[in-house]
Structures are given as structure tokens and as C-alpha cells.
Design an enzyme around this catalytic site. Structure first.
Site, PDB file in Angstrom:
ATOM      1  N   PHE A   1       0.917  -1.232  -0.081  1.00  0.00           N
ATOM      2  CA  PHE A   1       0.054   0.019  -0.090  1.00  0.00           C
ATOM      3  C   PHE A   1       1.030   1.385   0.021  1.00  0.00           C
ATOM      4  CE2 PHE A   1      -3.346   2.593   1.113  1.00  0.00           C
ATOM      5  CZ  PHE A   1      -4.622   1.947   1.014  1.00  0.00           C
TER       6      PHE A   1
ATOM      7  N   TYR B   1      -1.118  -3.507   8.073  1.00  0.00           N
ATOM      8  CA  TYR B   1      -2.003  -4.386   8.747  1.00  0.00           C
ATOM      9  C   TYR B   1      -2.068  -5.944   8.719  1.00  0.00           C
ATOM     10  CZ  TYR B   1      -6.136  -6.453  11.107  1.00  0.00           C
ATOM     11  OH  TYR B   1      -7.069  -7.157  11.784  1.00  0.00           O
ATOM     12  N   ASP B   2      -1.466  -6.154   7.441  1.00  0.00           N
ATOM     13  CA  ASP B   2      -1.113  -7.599   7.131  1.00  0.00           C
ATOM     14  C   ASP B   2       0.435  -8.062   7.512  1.00  0.00           C
ATOM     15  OD1 ASP B   2      -3.630  -7.492   5.833  1.00  0.00           O
ATOM     16  OD2 ASP B   2      -2.763  -6.463   4.177  1.00  0.00           O
TER      17      ASP B   2
ATOM     18  N   ASP C   1      -9.663   9.897   5.462  1.00  0.00           N
ATOM     19  CA  ASP C   1     -10.529  10.926   6.111  1.00  0.00           C
ATOM     20  C   ASP C   1     -11.040  10.465   7.234  1.00  0.00           C
ATOM     21  OD1 ASP C   1     -10.629  12.532   3.673  1.00  0.00           O
ATOM     22  OD2 ASP C   1     -12.222  11.026   2.774  1.00  0.00           O
ATOM     23  N   THR C   2     -10.496   9.283   7.983  1.00  0.00           N
ATOM     24  CA  THR C   2     -11.328   8.837   9.015  1.00  0.00           C
ATOM     25  C   THR C   2      -9.968   8.552  10.026  1.00  0.00           C
ATOM     26  OG1 THR C   2     -11.209   6.520   8.612  1.00  0.00           O
ATOM     27  CG2 THR C   2     -13.239   7.799   7.907  1.00  0.00           C
TER      28      THR C   2
ATOM     29  N   HIS D   1      -9.053   5.495  10.513  1.00  0.00           N
ATOM     30  CA  HIS D   1      -8.681   4.164   9.981  1.00  0.00           C
ATOM     31  C   HIS D   1      -7.078   4.074  10.003  1.00  0.00           C
ATOM     32  CE1 HIS D   1      -9.659   0.193   8.547  1.00  0.00           C
ATOM     33  NE2 HIS D   1      -9.046   0.517   7.307  1.00  0.00           N
TER      34      HIS D   1
ATOM     35  N   ARG E   1      10.099  10.450   5.231  1.00  0.00           N
ATOM     36  CA  ARG E   1      10.438   9.480   6.193  1.00  0.00           C
ATOM     37  C   ARG E   1      10.953   8.093   5.594  1.00  0.00           C
ATOM     38  NH1 ARG E   1       7.706  13.437   8.347  1.00  0.00           N
ATOM     39  NH2 ARG E   1       7.746  13.901  10.505  1.00  0.00           N
TER      40      ARG E   1
END
Ligand SMILES: Nc1c(NC[C@H](O)[C@H](O)[C@H](O)CO)[nH]c(=O)[nH]c1=O
Ligand SMILES: CC(=O)[C@@H](O)COP(=O)(O)O
Length: 137
Positions: free
Chosen positions: A11, A44-45, A72-73, A75, A115
């Protein structure tokens, strides 16, 4: 020679491919070998991949790199909290250094690009742990 496993999240790939390169260069500069690289869909994986690598007898330590950019959240917070906790669990359960070269949360794409070197820091940290940790009795 120290042998590392590397987990790379896909990602935000334009950023994580730079991080993968930083990690490989840091290992090479330190005279270490990355014997296995596992690409996972996202941060996450990463814990299961880190666990599988830590179970290989030739692997001395695992470095995990990825980048979680704010949407936007909240998450991004969910992903990084879960991954960091479970990666720490893998390290303790497998008695193998697992280092966190994941950037974010709360980070823009520009901040992520600034970074990418955190990947090299994760490799250096893994190598430091391999040389510094006392052998278990
Ligand atoms: N939004 C980001 C993700 N999300 C994907 C998850 O990590 C995971 O792959 C998905 O939920 C399937 O289990 N991953 C990142 O590495 N960075 C992000 O910014
Ligand atoms: C963390 C992310 O980049 C993304 O997967 C979630 O975005 P959002 O918070 O807009 O659903």
C-alpha cells in the site's frame, strides 16, 4: 553474517518501494544479508508475514517497512495500532527481534516521503538487537 527477513507493505507502493531500497542498502552497508523478502498488501497484514519469517531457522531478525497515510477517518490509527501491537507480540513469542519501520499514522503523503529513511533505521535497529541481546540461558 547476520541474516534478516524483510516485510514490505505494498500500500502506498511509490513510497514503500523507496523504503524497501533503503532497507536493502542499509543491510548491505552493514554487511548483513536479507535472505527473504515478503510483500504484503498493507501494514495491517504484516504481523503474520513477520511471524512466518521469524520461524525460519536462518533468520536472526525481521524488519518491517510500510507507510500509513491519513485518510478521512481514524482508520490509519486502527491499522498502525494493531500492527505495532501484534509485531511486538511476534517478537516476544518468537524470541526474535522484529523492528518497526512503519511511518504514520497522522501523516500526509509529503511527510511520508520525508520519512523513507525510517526503513534503514529499522534494519539498523534489527542488527543492533542481534548483536546486543544476550543469549537466552
Ligand atoms: N490505508 C493503508 C493501508 N490499508 C490497508 C491495510 O493495511 C490492509 O492491507 C487491508 O485492510 C487488508 O487487510 N495499508 C497501508 O500499509 N497503508 C495505508 O495507508
Ligand atoms: C488509512 C488510509 O489511508 C485509508 O485506507 C483509509 O482512509 P479513510 O480514513 O478515508 O477511510
Amino acid at each position: 553474517m547476520t541474516t534478516l527477513g524483510l516485510v514490505v507493505a505494498q500500500f502506498n507502493r511509490p513510497i514503500t518501494e523507496q523504503m524497501e531500497q533503503e532497507a536493502l542498502e542499509a543491510a548491505h552497508a552493514a554487511g548483513a544479508e536479507v535472505s527473504e523478502t515478503v510483500h504484503v498488501p498493507g501494514v495491517y497484514d504484516a504481523p503474520l508475514a513477520a511471524d512466518r519469517l521469524a520461524r525460519l531457522p536462518e533468520i536472526d531478525a525481521v524488519a518491517v517497512v510500510g507507510s500509513v497515510i491519513t485518510g478521512d477517518t481514524d482508520h490509519d490509527q486502527v491499522i498502525t495500532d494493531a500492527a505495532a501491537q501484534r509485531l511486538a507480540d511476534v517478537s516476544l513469542e518468537r524470541d526474535t527481534p522484529v523492528t518497526l519501520g512503519v511511518t504514520g499514522p497522522g501523516m500526509s503523503a509529503a511527510e511520508a516521503r520525508e520519512r523513507v529513511e525510517n526503513a534503514a533505521k529499522a534494519v539498523d535497529g534489527a542488527l543492533d538487537l542481534v548483536s546486543e541481546l544476550p543469549d537466552p540461558q
